[in-house]
Scaffold this active site. Structure first.
Site, PDB file in Angstrom:
ATOM      1  N   LYS A 278       0.841  -1.202   0.000  1.00  0.00           N
ATOM      2  CA  LYS A 278       0.000   0.000   0.000  1.00  0.00           C
ATOM      3  C   LYS A 278       0.872   1.245   0.000  1.00  0.00           C
ATOM      4  O   LYS A 278       1.863   1.313   0.719  1.00  0.00           O
ATOM      5  CB  LYS A 278      -0.929   0.015   1.216  1.00  0.00           C
ATOM      6  CG  LYS A 278      -2.125  -0.900   1.083  1.00  0.00           C
ATOM      7  CD  LYS A 278      -3.112  -0.678   2.211  1.00  0.00           C
ATOM      8  CE  LYS A 278      -4.380  -1.481   2.003  1.00  0.00           C
ATOM      9  NZ  LYS A 278      -5.384  -1.236   3.055  1.00  0.00           N
ATOM     10  N   GLU A 364     -19.357  -9.109   8.790  1.00  0.00           N
ATOM     11  CA  GLU A 364     -20.438  -8.492   9.566  1.00  0.00           C
ATOM     12  C   GLU A 364     -21.403  -9.513  10.136  1.00  0.00           C
ATOM     13  O   GLU A 364     -21.898  -9.363  11.269  1.00  0.00           O
ATOM     14  CB  GLU A 364     -21.191  -7.479   8.694  1.00  0.00           C
ATOM     15  CG  GLU A 364     -20.369  -6.265   8.300  1.00  0.00           C
ATOM     16  CD  GLU A 364     -19.536  -6.469   7.053  1.00  0.00           C
ATOM     17  OE1 GLU A 364     -18.855  -5.519   6.623  1.00  0.00           O
ATOM     18  OE2 GLU A 364     -19.560  -7.597   6.483  1.00  0.00           O
ATOM     19  N   ARG A 392     -25.465  -5.994   5.968  1.00  0.00           N
ATOM     20  CA  ARG A 392     -24.873  -7.283   5.623  1.00  0.00           C
ATOM     21  C   ARG A 392     -25.082  -8.323   6.723  1.00  0.00           C
ATOM     22  O   ARG A 392     -24.859  -9.508   6.500  1.00  0.00           O
ATOM     23  CB  ARG A 392     -23.382  -7.096   5.330  1.00  0.00           C
ATOM     24  CG  ARG A 392     -23.123  -6.234   4.109  1.00  0.00           C
ATOM     25  CD  ARG A 392     -21.700  -5.708   4.052  1.00  0.00           C
ATOM     26  NE  ARG A 392     -20.703  -6.735   3.891  1.00  0.00           N
ATOM     27  CZ  ARG A 392     -20.171  -7.114   2.726  1.00  0.00           C
ATOM     28  NH1 ARG A 392     -20.547  -6.533   1.605  1.00  0.00           N
ATOM     29  NH2 ARG A 392     -19.252  -8.058   2.677  1.00  0.00           N
TER      30      ARG A 392
END
Length: 621
Positions: A278, A364, A392
């Site tokens: 990243k 979730e 979700r």
């Protein structure tokens, strides 16, 4: 000076370049991402990390005929630039500008609209199976990050894909270097070898020969697994039926392109593991990819600079402080987050109470049922989750928490509109989808002080409660230091007026008070969408000719609908105007502007009321 990027109008132009120029193209592409995001704000670290991978995919595959599905989509700015949208990048995440995520109506190269995690493998598999059924020869590629691989949906898709004979490639973009072995020349060589047709043919031929002698076949199979295990991660994905290749350096085009070209010639589901970093190429983002994940505008030469001004506390920060204070008081409290420690304000809690902090990854459904299990054993779980992500875990919310009437607190951050992230992240529906569930209570704090108070109220209950609050700061009301709760299901009159009463839910209280000064209207801070304060409602309805409900949530099924239902149940027939979010998806843009466009600022509220009741006169007339 001529820039290669200036000549790229579509991926077909990329495929016309000599391979030796692709590294230079990647350098220009990385600089373009940095220049644009520093001016508009947006996701940076993740996009800098996928530059070479994006170039390689569009170079090797015949897009858009071959389909690329990007998981979450916050790493697709290089993809947007290479697919004819470079000139529109200055409009990124702005009203009527480019979305920060792939959208099917924005480009034919955006094959699937995303924004939530872990959907790419299912979608790409669907596309690959559709191609097979239609007799079309095309590839489908899913690019998924290691974080998104923590979700059960990704593994459900892998489990299905492994038994299907279709042209599917799953690319795991692994940007956490600590979980992978060193990537070097040996791995590059082995990856190219394992992705080659000779290796695949030899492997299949050996299988057929050895199947005649089952003990030898099993021995050879185990030897291959152990040999691979010495240089690559465990062959979990091969157990799903994929041909696993990698890991390879995701920033090395000399490794990526030959490997992808080899994979393109293979049959059946393929799995390529690439390792990226990243923030690659921008030292400040490499050093702190979290800070540069989604920065606002900044000077690339200087980096992010902390403002000297003292900002108002955000609702997220108010929640984080409350969580620590309540945990200090009650050792039963546990905090749960689905991979949103920073976003949900749980960094301090994690540091102070590490044994009571649970980050379950992007899962979730699991987060909700984990909380239910803990509540069964006498703990007091607080689930910090964005409103849009609780969607979700909806089945688990109903079946595992509410049906058993378990005392779980859901702190719903980002309720209402969220600005630049747009429709995929808007928390427009939580009032509607939670208030219809038996045993649930729904709190709507108007400001920072009330947020802390209602969190304490929710925590004190013996049943599930959601506390919804918006992104960013509110009215600037400093929270009290104590943990005193407010009464459950009780509102308050904040301003007394004449013929019209405005019933507000949440932070809409403050624009309502402003509009009420002009209209001489009563303003009621309802605080709770469920249970409604029906005693106060009956009193207000009896004293006023018109009722207005106001919420930063969907009108259909929302708090205004709850008021209408209650008035009907009480036998009180009144003229009612419901104000809130319309029955449409509201796109990205400045949140203040978006609220104004929906008539949810003071001027819009006044205008809507006057249009409904033209006979109303200004205050004092």
């Amino acid at each position: 000076m001529t820039h290669l990027l200036d000549s790229i109008q579509s991926p077909s132009d990329v495929r016309q370049l000599p391979r030796g120029e692709l590294n230079h193209l990647a350098q220009e592409l990385r600089q373009s991402v940095l220049d644009n995001v520093s001016k508009t704000g947006g996701h940076l670290s993740s996009n800098l990390g996928t530059v070479e991978l994006t170039v390689a995919l569009h170079y090797v595959f015949n897009t858009p005929d071959d389909r690329i599905v990007w998981d979450v989509g916050h790493q697709t700015y290089p993809h947007k630039i290479l697919t004819g949208r470079a000139a529109r990048m200055p409009t990124l995440r702005q009203l009527n500008g480019l979305s920060g995520f792939p959208r099917r109506d924005e480009s034919e190269y955006d094959t699937f609209g995303v924004g939530h995690s872990s959907t790419s493998i299912s979608a790409a598999l669907g596309m690959a199976l559709a191609a097979r059924q239609k007799g079309e020869s095309r590839h489908a590629v899913a690019v998924i990050g290691d974080g998104a691989m923590t979700a059960g949906m990704a593994f459900e898709a892998l489990n299905h894909a492994g038994v299907e004979d279709c042209k599917l490639l799953v690319i795991l973009n692994d940007n956490d270097m600590s979980i992978s072995p060193p990537v070097g020349a040996l791995n590059r060589y082995l990856a190219q070898l394992m992705s080659g047709r000779f290796y695949a043919a030899a492997k299949e031929g050996a299988k057929q020969v050895l199947k005649a002698a089952p003990p030898l076949f099993e021995l050879a199979k185990r030897f291959e697994e152990h040999a691979k295990g010495m240089v690559v991660p465990a062959t979990l994905f091969e157990k799903f039926g994929f041909n696993y290749i990698g890991p390879i350096d995701g920033h090395d085009l000399e490794s990526l392109i030959p490997t992808l070209e080899n994979i393109k010639q293979l049959d059946g589901p393929q799995f390529l593991h690439v390792v990226t970093k990243k923030g690659q190429g921008y030292k400040l983002a490499e050093a702190d990819p979290v800070a540069y994940h989604g920065p606002g505008k900044f000077d690339p030469a200087v980096g992010l600079v902390k403002s000297s001004a003292v900002p108002k506390p955000t609702f997220t920060q108010v929640f984080g402080q409350w969580l620590c204070d309540m945990a200090e008081q009650d050792e039963r409290l546990v905090g749960i987050t689905p991979a949103m420690r920073e976003g949900s304000g749980m960094v301090a809690f994690h540091k102070r109470f590490p044994k009571r902090y649970y980050d379950v990854g992007i899962a979730e459904q699991h987060a909700v049922t984990l909380a239910a299990g803990m509540a069964c054993e006498g703990l007091k779980p607080v689930v910090a989750i964005y409103s849009t992500f609780l969607q979700r875990g909806y089945d688990q919310l109903i079946h595992d928490v509410a049906l058993q009437n378990l005392p779980v607190v859901f702190a719903l951050d980002r309720s209402g509109l969220v600005g630049a992230d747009g429709a995929t992240h808007a928390g427009a529906y939580d009032i509607a989808f939670t208030r219809c569930i038996p045993n649930m209570s729904v709190a709507c704090p108007a400001d920072e002080r009330e947020c802390r108070q209602l969190l304490s109220t929710a925590y004190a209950q013996n049943h599930p409660v959601t506390v919804r609050y918006p992104r960013g700061a509110g009215a600037g009301m400093q929270p009290d230091a104590d943990l005193q709760p407010l009464p459950l299901g009780k509102g308050e009159v904040r301003r007394k007026g004449k013929t019209t009463a405005i019933l507000t839910f949440g932070s809409m209280l403050y624009p309502a008070l402003e509009a009420a000064e002009v209209l001489d209207a009563t303003v009621v801070n309802m605080r709770w969408a469920k249970p409604l304060d029906t005693e106060l409602l009956a009193q207000v309805a009896g004293d006023h000719e018109q009722i207005v409900t106001l919420e930063e949530g969907c009108i259909m099924g929302g708090a205004g609908s709850a008021v209408m239902e209650a008035l009907q149940s009480l036998g009180l027939v009144r003229q009612v105007l419901q104000l809130g979010l319309p029955d449409e998806f509201i796109e990205h843009g400045d949140p203040v502007k978006l609220l104004s466009m929906q008539g949810l600022d003071a001027a819009g509220i006044e205008r809507s009321i006057r249009q409904r009741w033209p006979q109303m006169r200004p205050s004092g007339s």
